[in-house]
Design a protein around this motif. Structure first.
Motif, PDB file in Angstrom:
ATOM      1  N   GLY A 176      15.994 -29.401 -21.730  1.00 26.63           N
ATOM      2  CA  GLY A 176      16.001 -29.157 -20.288  1.00 26.63           C
ATOM      3  C   GLY A 176      15.569 -30.348 -19.459  1.00 26.63           C
ATOM      4  N   LEU A 177      16.013 -31.538 -19.816  1.00 29.37           N
ATOM      5  CA  LEU A 177      15.602 -32.755 -19.117  1.00 29.37           C
ATOM      6  C   LEU A 177      16.125 -32.764 -17.681  1.00 29.37           C
ATOM      7  N   PRO A 178      15.318 -33.216 -16.728  1.00 30.60           N
ATOM      8  CA  PRO A 178      15.714 -33.137 -15.317  1.00 30.60           C
ATOM      9  C   PRO A 178      16.727 -34.193 -14.901  1.00 30.60           C
ATOM     10  N   GLY A 179      17.625 -33.804 -13.980  1.00 28.85           N
ATOM     11  CA  GLY A 179      18.537 -34.747 -13.349  1.00 28.85           C
ATOM     12  C   GLY A 179      19.714 -35.192 -14.189  1.00 28.85           C
ATOM     13  N   VAL A 180      19.912 -34.581 -15.364  1.00 30.75           N
ATOM     14  CA  VAL A 180      20.947 -35.061 -16.281  1.00 30.75           C
ATOM     15  C   VAL A 180      21.546 -33.896 -17.049  1.00 30.75           C
ATOM     16  N   ARG A 181      22.815 -34.020 -17.421  1.00 28.38           N
ATOM     17  CA  ARG A 181      23.486 -33.055 -18.276  1.00 28.38           C
ATOM     18  C   ARG A 181      24.077 -33.793 -19.476  1.00 28.38           C
ATOM     19  N   PHE A 182      24.305 -33.058 -20.559  1.00 34.38           N
ATOM     20  CA  PHE A 182      24.810 -33.648 -21.790  1.00 34.38           C
ATOM     21  C   PHE A 182      26.023 -32.865 -22.274  1.00 34.38           C
ATOM     22  N   ARG A 183      27.017 -33.600 -22.784  1.00 37.04           N
ATOM     23  CA  ARG A 183      28.226 -32.985 -23.318  1.00 37.04           C
ATOM     24  C   ARG A 183      28.434 -33.439 -24.752  1.00 37.04           C
ATOM     25  N   GLU A 184      28.706 -32.494 -25.647  1.00 41.08           N
ATOM     26  CA  GLU A 184      29.106 -32.847 -27.010  1.00 41.08           C
ATOM     27  C   GLU A 184      30.355 -33.711 -26.930  1.00 41.08           C
ATOM     28  N   ALA A 185      30.330 -34.879 -27.559  1.00 40.55           N
ATOM     29  CA  ALA A 185      31.419 -35.848 -27.375  1.00 40.55           C
ATOM     30  C   ALA A 185      31.850 -36.458 -28.702  1.00 40.55           C
ATOM     31  N   TYR A 186      33.121 -36.841 -28.755  1.00 38.33           N
ATOM     32  CA  TYR A 186      33.712 -37.512 -29.913  1.00 38.33           C
ATOM     33  C   TYR A 186      34.515 -38.705 -29.405  1.00 38.33           C
ATOM     34  N   PHE A 187      34.365 -39.844 -30.066  1.00 36.64           N
ATOM     35  CA  PHE A 187      35.061 -41.050 -29.613  1.00 36.64           C
ATOM     36  C   PHE A 187      35.252 -42.004 -30.786  1.00 36.64           C
ATOM     37  N   THR A 188      36.187 -42.918 -30.634  1.00 37.96           N
ATOM     38  CA  THR A 188      36.498 -43.909 -31.666  1.00 37.96           C
ATOM     39  C   THR A 188      36.444 -45.295 -31.039  1.00 37.96           C
ATOM     40  N   PRO A 189      35.389 -46.075 -31.281  1.00 33.25           N
ATOM     41  CA  PRO A 189      35.277 -47.399 -30.668  1.00 33.25           C
ATOM     42  C   PRO A 189      36.394 -48.338 -31.126  1.00 33.25           C
ATOM     43  N   THR A 190      36.845 -49.177 -30.211  1.00 33.02           N
ATOM     44  CA  THR A 190      37.877 -50.167 -30.544  1.00 33.02           C
ATOM     45  C   THR A 190      37.286 -51.500 -30.970  1.00 33.02           C
ATOM     46  N   PHE A 191      35.983 -51.682 -30.759  1.00 39.31           N
ATOM     47  CA  PHE A 191      35.289 -52.876 -31.250  1.00 39.31           C
ATOM     48  C   PHE A 191      33.807 -52.574 -31.333  1.00 39.31           C
ATOM     49  N   ASN A 192      33.028 -53.568 -31.790  1.00 38.48           N
ATOM     50  CA  ASN A 192      31.585 -53.428 -31.973  1.00 38.48           C
ATOM     51  C   ASN A 192      31.290 -52.442 -33.096  1.00 38.48           C
ATOM     52  N   LYS A 193      30.228 -51.659 -33.006  1.00 37.47           N
ATOM     53  CA  LYS A 193      29.855 -50.768 -34.099  1.00 37.47           C
ATOM     54  C   LYS A 193      30.943 -49.725 -34.366  1.00 37.47           C
ATOM     55  N   ARG A 239      15.790 -37.287  -9.733  1.00 45.20           N
ATOM     56  CA  ARG A 239      14.961 -36.571 -10.716  1.00 45.20           C
ATOM     57  C   ARG A 239      15.108 -37.165 -12.118  1.00 45.20           C
ATOM     58  N   TYR A 240      16.059 -38.025 -12.284  1.00 49.35           N
ATOM     59  CA  TYR A 240      16.413 -38.572 -13.596  1.00 49.35           C
ATOM     60  C   TYR A 240      15.536 -39.768 -13.938  1.00 49.35           C
ATOM     61  N   ASP A 241      14.926 -39.742 -15.111  1.00 51.86           N
ATOM     62  CA  ASP A 241      14.191 -40.882 -15.656  1.00 51.86           C
ATOM     63  C   ASP A 241      15.002 -41.394 -16.839  1.00 51.86           C
ATOM     64  N   PRO A 242      15.696 -42.529 -16.698  1.00 53.14           N
ATOM     65  CA  PRO A 242      16.611 -42.981 -17.754  1.00 53.14           C
ATOM     66  C   PRO A 242      15.931 -43.280 -19.076  1.00 53.14           C
ATOM     67  N   ILE A 243      14.722 -43.796 -19.027  1.00 50.79           N
ATOM     68  CA  ILE A 243      14.064 -44.201 -20.267  1.00 50.79           C
ATOM     69  C   ILE A 243      13.448 -42.999 -20.965  1.00 50.79           C
ATOM     70  N   ARG A 244      12.821 -42.115 -20.225  1.00 51.92           N
ATOM     71  CA  ARG A 244      12.295 -40.884 -20.809  1.00 51.92           C
ATOM     72  C   ARG A 244      13.431 -40.061 -21.428  1.00 51.92           C
ATOM     73  N   THR A 245      14.579 -40.011 -20.742  1.00 51.04           N
ATOM     74  CA  THR A 245      15.739 -39.284 -21.266  1.00 51.04           C
ATOM     75  C   THR A 245      16.217 -39.880 -22.576  1.00 51.04           C
ATOM     76  N   ALA A 246      16.350 -41.203 -22.608  1.00 49.26           N
ATOM     77  CA  ALA A 246      16.821 -41.862 -23.828  1.00 49.26           C
ATOM     78  C   ALA A 246      15.816 -41.723 -24.964  1.00 49.26           C
ATOM     79  N   VAL A 247      14.521 -41.717 -24.643  1.00 49.27           N
ATOM     80  CA  VAL A 247      13.501 -41.501 -25.675  1.00 49.27           C
ATOM     81  C   VAL A 247      13.679 -40.123 -26.292  1.00 49.27           C
ATOM     82  N   ALA A 248      13.913 -39.110 -25.465  1.00 46.90           N
ATOM     83  CA  ALA A 248      14.142 -37.759 -25.987  1.00 46.90           C
ATOM     84  C   ALA A 248      15.364 -37.739 -26.907  1.00 46.90           C
ATOM     85  N   MET A 249      16.417 -38.451 -26.523  1.00 47.41           N
ATOM     86  CA  MET A 249      17.609 -38.531 -27.370  1.00 47.41           C
ATOM     87  C   MET A 249      17.291 -39.211 -28.697  1.00 47.41           C
ATOM     88  N   LEU A 250      16.497 -40.273 -28.647  1.00 42.47           N
ATOM     89  CA  LEU A 250      16.116 -40.987 -29.879  1.00 42.47           C
ATOM     90  C   LEU A 250      15.277 -40.108 -30.797  1.00 42.47           C
TER      91      LEU A 250
END
Length: 409
Positions: free
Chosen positions: A294-311, A329-340
């Motif tokens: 329930g992180l504030p200011g942000v929504r998440f979608r299940e996603a699938y993708f195929t990179p054309t370069f890099n990893k 309301r969004y804290d980008p670093i706190r959000t990414a920490v939760a994802m990690l």
């Protein structure tokens, strides 16, 4: 209607003079141009810029100054180059600009000594900086600013910053850089999302890091620190190949940390870098766990993708698309920490290790603290709370150098 003839591509083309809609901020470039370049006329100018240095009609600073008879001694191109033809970690090299015939010097990875050498060789007396930053400590243009300012200070040159809005707003977030973790992606002791414009950063550099630069900031009009992304109503030119939109800039100070994870792509090689995060060893369960927080200011979608370069080039990746719905309301670093923290629960998770033993995540976050806390099983509020004191101290330090109002001020 007020109209004027403009020289474009070698032909006289009649275009309307650009006017800002009511309430739209004006950049330092627009103010300098509207004043007939008075602050730099009669000087031999060196311009530090890239494709983002444009007015609201997408005309570049260098092209306009050159057409209007301002003496430009040289142009200096940072990472990705002056015209923006190079990918991440590359430059265009030193050359002659095809459009203007001006000498362009390769300034990517230039040391302060190299900047001094280039300034001396070109005989420039006033340096003009105009680059759109995105507010993250690991975005390299702020070090282009620092090193060129330091060189200008040593040579006694004027340094003029044409300010632009920060697309991530004026709020600071995240941990401080620490001794022992300084690198090309974090060279100065500032927090991970500094929340300043380049003009404010330049003032901070002079006051906090001892630069004696003859600094002048031509500030924005109509911008404040509660204005995010597209709200400024200004043209967006991607400042690097993997920063295509203002929405990318909003998430980058947080999801840029996924460059430090070997098991996950940060979306390079897709049309949504840093908004799409995923890897071959992940599935819908990672997204479900993050949504449940329930992180504030942000929504998440299940996603699938195929990179054309890099990893994971040409490999199907499963993961998350990050969508900011309320930047206030969004804290980008706190959000990414939760994802990690939730990603670390997957058996496929692995940190990226460089040069045999060095964890890249430590360089991005400024210390080993985040990585070791996550590895020890700390919950995301505890990890994100670990830097509260240093963040508050940084906020106090930067306050005298701010030029624009901030949330709560």
């Amino acid at each position: 209607m007020n109209r004027r003839a403009l020289l474009a591509g070698g032909a006289g083309v009649l275009l309307p003079a650009p006017t800002a809609p009511a309430g739209t901020p004006r950049t330092g470039l627009e103010k300098l141009a509207d004043d007939g370049w008075a602050a730099v006329r009669g000087e031999k100018v060196g311009v530090v810029s890239n494709p983002t240095g444009v007015d609201r009609d997408y005309r570049h600073l260098v092209d306009r100054m050159h057409a209007d008879g301002v003496t430009i001694g040289a142009v200096f191109g940072p990472e990705h180059g002056f015209r923006g033809s190079a990918q991440a970690g590359d430059s265009e090299g030193t050359s002659t600009d095809a459009r203007t015939g001006l000498p362009v010097h390769d300034a990517y990875l230039a040391t302060q000594a190299k900047w001094e050498q280039m300034f001396r060789a070109t005989g420039v007396r006033t340096i003009v900086f105009d680059i759109q930053d995105v507010g993250a400590r690991f975005y390299t243009y702020i070090y282009t600013l620092y090193d060129s300012m330091a060189a200008a200070a040593k040579l006694g040159l004027r340094y003029v910053v044409l300010d632009r809005p920060n697309p991530t707003g004026g709020q600071a977030y995240g941990p401080m850089m620490t001794d022992g973790h300084v690198s090309g992606v974090g060279r100065l002791k500032i927090v991970q999302q500094h929340g300043m414009t380049v003009g404010e950063l330049a003032r901070f550099y002079t006051g906090e890091f001892g630069l004696r630069t003859r600094l002048e900031v031509i500030r924005c009009e109509g911008w404040h620190g509660r204005m995010y992304g597209r709200e400024a109503g200004l043209p967006w030119v991607l400042p690097s190949p993997n920063m295509p939109t203002p929405e990318t800039a909003l998430v980058y100070p947080g999801t840029g940390m996924f460059e430090g994870v070997a098991a996950l792509s940060e979306g390079r090689g897709t049309t949504r870098p840093f908004e799409l995060i995923g890897g071959p060893g992940f599935d819908y369960r990672w997204c479900d766990r993050v949504v449940a927080l329930g992180l504030p200011g942000v929504r998440f979608r299940e996603a699938y993708f195929t990179p054309t370069f890099n990893k994971f080039t040409n490999q199907l990746c499963a993961g998350i698309e990050v969508k900011v719905v309320d930047p206030r309301r969004y804290d980008p670093i706190r959000t990414a920490v939760a994802m990690l923290v939730e990603a670390r629960k997957s058996p496929s998770f692995a940190w990226r290790v460089d040069s045999g033993t060095r964890y890249f995540i430590d360089l991005l976050t400024g210390s080993a603290r985040l990585r070791t806390m996550i590895d020890a099983g700390a919950p995301y509020p505890e990890v994100a709370g670990a830097w509260a004191g240093e963040l508050a101290a940084f906020d106090r330090r930067r306050k005298p150098y701010l030029l624009y109002s901030r949330p709560g001020s």
